[in-house]
Motif scaffolding. Structure first.
Motif, short mmCIF file in Angstrom:
data_model
loop_
_atom_site.label_atom_id
_atom_site.label_comp_id
_atom_site.label_asym_id
_atom_site.label_seq_id
_atom_site.Cartn_x
_atom_site.Cartn_y
_atom_site.Cartn_z
N TRP A 338 0.83 -1.22 0.00
CA TRP A 338 0.00 0.00 0.00
C TRP A 338 0.86 1.26 0.00
O TRP A 338 0.67 2.16 -0.83
CB TRP A 338 -0.93 -0.02 1.22
CG TRP A 338 -1.65 1.28 1.45
CD1 TRP A 338 -2.55 1.89 0.62
CD2 TRP A 338 -1.52 2.12 2.60
NE1 TRP A 338 -2.99 3.06 1.17
CE2 TRP A 338 -2.37 3.22 2.40
CE3 TRP A 338 -0.78 2.04 3.77
CZ2 TRP A 338 -2.50 4.25 3.33
CZ3 TRP A 338 -0.90 3.06 4.70
CH2 TRP A 338 -1.75 4.15 4.48
N VAL A 339 1.85 1.33 0.90
CA VAL A 339 2.71 2.51 0.95
C VAL A 339 3.51 2.64 -0.35
O VAL A 339 3.69 3.74 -0.87
CB VAL A 339 3.66 2.44 2.17
CG1 VAL A 339 4.69 3.57 2.10
CG2 VAL A 339 2.87 2.52 3.47
N SER A 340 3.97 1.52 -0.90
CA SER A 340 4.83 1.58 -2.09
C SER A 340 4.11 2.19 -3.29
O SER A 340 4.75 2.73 -4.19
CB SER A 340 5.35 0.19 -2.44
OG SER A 340 4.34 -0.62 -3.03
N VAL A 387 -6.80 -4.70 0.90
CA VAL A 387 -7.36 -4.70 2.25
C VAL A 387 -6.96 -3.41 2.97
O VAL A 387 -7.79 -2.77 3.64
CB VAL A 387 -6.87 -5.94 3.03
CG1 VAL A 387 -7.10 -5.77 4.54
CG2 VAL A 387 -7.59 -7.19 2.54
N CYS A 388 -5.70 -3.01 2.82
CA CYS A 388 -5.26 -1.75 3.41
C CYS A 388 -5.98 -0.56 2.75
O CYS A 388 -6.35 0.41 3.43
CB CYS A 388 -3.74 -1.60 3.28
SG CYS A 388 -2.80 -2.71 4.37
N GLU A 389 -6.17 -0.64 1.44
CA GLU A 389 -6.92 0.42 0.75
C GLU A 389 -8.33 0.52 1.31
O GLU A 389 -8.86 1.63 1.52
CB GLU A 389 -6.97 0.13 -0.75
CG GLU A 389 -5.67 0.35 -1.49
CD GLU A 389 -5.41 1.82 -1.82
OE1 GLU A 389 -6.25 2.68 -1.46
OE2 GLU A 389 -4.37 2.10 -2.43
N TRP A 390 -8.96 -0.63 1.55
CA TRP A 390 -10.31 -0.60 2.10
C TRP A 390 -10.32 0.03 3.49
O TRP A 390 -11.21 0.84 3.82
CB TRP A 390 -10.89 -2.02 2.16
CG TRP A 390 -12.31 -2.02 2.68
CD1 TRP A 390 -13.45 -1.83 1.97
CD2 TRP A 390 -12.70 -2.19 4.05
NE1 TRP A 390 -14.55 -1.86 2.79
CE2 TRP A 390 -14.12 -2.09 4.08
CE3 TRP A 390 -12.02 -2.43 5.24
CZ2 TRP A 390 -14.85 -2.21 5.27
CZ3 TRP A 390 -12.74 -2.54 6.41
CH2 TRP A 390 -14.14 -2.44 6.42
N PRO A 397 -6.65 7.50 6.75
CA PRO A 397 -5.28 7.08 6.43
C PRO A 397 -4.51 6.45 7.57
O PRO A 397 -3.50 5.79 7.35
CB PRO A 397 -4.62 8.39 5.98
CG PRO A 397 -5.44 9.47 6.62
CD PRO A 397 -6.84 8.96 6.65
N ASP A 398 -4.96 6.63 8.81
CA ASP A 398 -4.23 6.03 9.94
C ASP A 398 -4.71 4.62 10.26
O ASP A 398 -4.12 3.94 11.11
CB ASP A 398 -4.40 6.90 11.19
CG ASP A 398 -3.70 8.24 11.06
OD1 ASP A 398 -2.74 8.33 10.28
OD2 ASP A 398 -4.13 9.19 11.74
N LEU A 430 -13.05 -9.22 6.02
CA LEU A 430 -12.12 -8.15 5.64
C LEU A 430 -11.50 -8.45 4.29
O LEU A 430 -11.38 -7.55 3.44
CB LEU A 430 -11.04 -8.01 6.72
CG LEU A 430 -9.96 -6.95 6.49
CD1 LEU A 430 -10.57 -5.56 6.37
CD2 LEU A 430 -8.94 -6.99 7.63
N ALA A 431 -11.11 -9.70 4.06
CA ALA A 431 -10.55 -10.09 2.76
C ALA A 431 -11.56 -9.86 1.64
O ALA A 431 -11.22 -9.34 0.56
CB ALA A 431 -10.10 -11.54 2.79
N ARG A 432 -12.80 -10.23 1.87
CA ARG A 432 -13.82 -10.07 0.83
C ARG A 432 -14.07 -8.61 0.51
O ARG A 432 -14.30 -8.25 -0.65
CB ARG A 432 -15.11 -10.77 1.26
CG ARG A 432 -14.97 -12.30 1.31
CD ARG A 432 -16.31 -12.98 1.39
NE ARG A 432 -16.93 -12.88 2.70
CZ ARG A 432 -16.73 -13.75 3.69
NH1 ARG A 432 -15.90 -14.78 3.53
NH2 ARG A 432 -17.35 -13.62 4.84
N ARG A 433 -14.00 -7.76 1.51
CA ARG A 433 -14.21 -6.33 1.26
C ARG A 433 -13.03 -5.72 0.50
O ARG A 433 -13.23 -4.86 -0.36
CB ARG A 433 -14.46 -5.61 2.58
CG ARG A 433 -15.75 -6.09 3.23
CD ARG A 433 -16.12 -5.36 4.48
NE ARG A 433 -17.30 -5.99 5.10
CZ ARG A 433 -18.00 -5.45 6.10
NH1 ARG A 433 -17.64 -4.28 6.61
NH2 ARG A 433 -19.04 -6.09 6.60
N GLY A 434 -11.83 -6.15 0.82
CA GLY A 434 -10.69 -5.69 0.05
C GLY A 434 -10.77 -6.15 -1.39
O GLY A 434 -10.49 -5.38 -2.32
N ALA A 435 -11.18 -7.40 -1.61
CA ALA A 435 -11.31 -7.93 -2.97
C ALA A 435 -12.41 -7.20 -3.74
O ALA A 435 -12.25 -6.91 -4.93
CB ALA A 435 -11.60 -9.42 -2.92
#
Length: 463
Positions: A338-340, A387-390, A397-398, A430-435
């Motif tokens: 995510w940071v990259s 997942v981090c984006e979600w 952002p924190d 959480l995985a499903r929401r990121g996907a």
């Protein structure tokens, strides 16, 4: 694929580095024929008295050790360290037995070390390890080395030296190689211990290379400099000092030295971050290595976006350091991914076709640590990123850093419990929401708008 050594592997690495045979640039054909296959070795700092008689079944009858031999050998080792720190090659070679192969290989070792920003270097004999064979002695030597300002603490490794008399009660080093001993104490060796290297420094960067030309090595250092500036602005930890040590080596021995390498194939790795122990369960620094296949990109006239993104990924691991010890891979690698990508415009952010196809089919579960780097690793990295984006788009952002804090405050807790206490959803949800976010983001060429952010998650009060 880019990855970092995780907690279970870091434990193996710590034990391996603590027992590394530190000087294996030496010519095997130059090994003395009477190298004993066993020895008495005590841990560093044991302060054990010198035995008056030592021997092993392989070395024949026990022989007496002169009471003052430890002092003579330690003086030789002190002179050796002082010669390296003073860049005094003549004094360094004066402490070696006059054998051409030894002078050549030890000369490579000396040339490597004098390029490093050494603030500390010492060789300390372990008295209880001394073994007399004829007029010579074998002994285990603890090597303390610190790169300043890159290492928070000195590193400590073990090697085994052979000492021969040089007249008038003095001694010289005749070997730093005992293949049988090294086989029993196998560990990861640093590149300056195993091959000729070239060292290049930049602002906050120490680069170690073997076959890279000047343009390639400069390109790597500049890429890391750009990455440090970007990562420092986004990672909320400052212990790393916004500085890093990077290796870009064509010789595969360094990466092959890791046990349980992610994916099992060092040639398949683009990058690898790893910790360097200082002993007593402390970490001297976190460094990273890049695949030599990336050197041509580093040598290009213009910065290579893919190289820079990979460097940022590894630098996140360097910056996070031990803050993600015990954290599941989907979070530590998701943070790094995510940071990259944050320095890239939304239009430039890409996911592998396999990951997008999996998201469209419907990802149901979060990958576990044991399967994270399997054949579907590209999908797992992309899912962890999204997942981090979600989390960011839902809570602000924190939020990913808050989740990291929740794990670090509850070491040993089941990750499923930590996530449910924090978010009131399961890890798989959480995985499903990121996907789903990945799928909808790449459904059209337009950039999705960021929804209103509710209250960020808070770590559980029971943490």
């Amino acid at each position: 694929m880019s990855t970092r050594r995780r907690a279970a592997v870091a434990t193996t690495l710590t034990a391996a580095l603590a027992l590394a045979a530190a000087c294996s640039t030496r010519d095997p054909s130059a090994d003395p024929p009477d190298a004993p296959s066993s020895t008495l070795t005590l841990p560093p700092g044991s302060g054990a008295p010198v035995p008056t008689q030592v021997g092993t079944a392989s070395s024949g009858p026990a022989r007496e050790v002169r009471a003052d031999v430890v002092g003579d050998l330690q003086q030789l080792l002190d002179t050796r360290a002082a010669a390296v720190l003073a860049h005094d090659r003549a004094s360094f070679e004066a402490g070696l037995a006059p054998r051409a192969s030894l002078l050549t290989t030890e000369g490579v070792y000396f040339d490597n070390l004098v390029q490093l920003p050494l603030s500390k270097l010492s060789y300390r004999l372990e008295p209880a390890s001394l073994l007399r064979t004829g007029d010579a002695y074998w002994g285990v030597v603890e090597i303390t080395l610190q790169l300043t300002p890159y290492d928070a603490l000195p590193t400590r490794t073990l090697d085994r030296f052979r000492f021969v008399p040089a007249g008038s009660g003095s001694y010289r080093v005749s070997s730093t190689t005992d293949r049988a001993w090294e086989a029993d104490h196998a560990g990861l060796q640093q590149p300056w211990d195993t091959e000729p290297v070239t060292v290049r420094e930049g602002a906050g960067v120490l680069g170690v290379f073997d076959t890279a030309d000047e343009r390639e090595s400069r390109g790597v250092v500049r890429s890391v400099q750009r990455g440090i500036a970007d990562v420092s602005a986004r990672v909320p930890f400052d212990e790393w000092g916004s500085q890093a040590v990077v290796y870009a080596l064509s010789d595969p021995r360094f990466l092959e030295g890791f046990d349980d390498l992610p994916g099992g194939d060092p040639e398949a790795l683009d990058g690898l971050a790893f910790t360097v122990p200082a002993g007593d369960d402390e970490i001297a620094s976190t460094r990273f290595a890049l695949s030599p296949t990336l050197l041509s990109r580093a040598g290009a006239r213009r910065p290579d976006a893919d190289l820079d993104r990979l460097v940022r990924h590894e630098l996140v691991h360097v910056a996070v350091g031990t803050h993600d010890d015990g954290v599941p891979l989907w979070l530590s690698e998701g943070l790094a991914e995510w940071v990259s990508w944050q320095a890239s415009s939304p239009q430039e952010r890409r996911v592998p076709a396999a990951a997008l196809a999996a998201a469209r089919r419907g990802i149901r579960t979060m990958p576990g640590d044991g399967s994270f780097n399997d054949d579907d690793a590209a999908t797992h990295y992309a899912l962890s990123w999204w997942v981090c984006e979600w989390l960011v788009r839902t809570y602000g952002p924190d939020a990913p850093w808050t989740m990291l804090e929740a794990f670090t405050r509850r070491p040993g807790d089941d990750p499923r419990t930590v996530v449910r206490d924090l978010l009131e959803i399961s890890v798989d949800q959480l995985a499903r929401r990121g996907a789903a976010l990945m799928r909808t983001t790449y459904a059209t060429p337009t950039t999705p708008t960021t929804p209103t952010t509710p209250t960020p998650p808070r770590p559980s009060a029971t943490g």
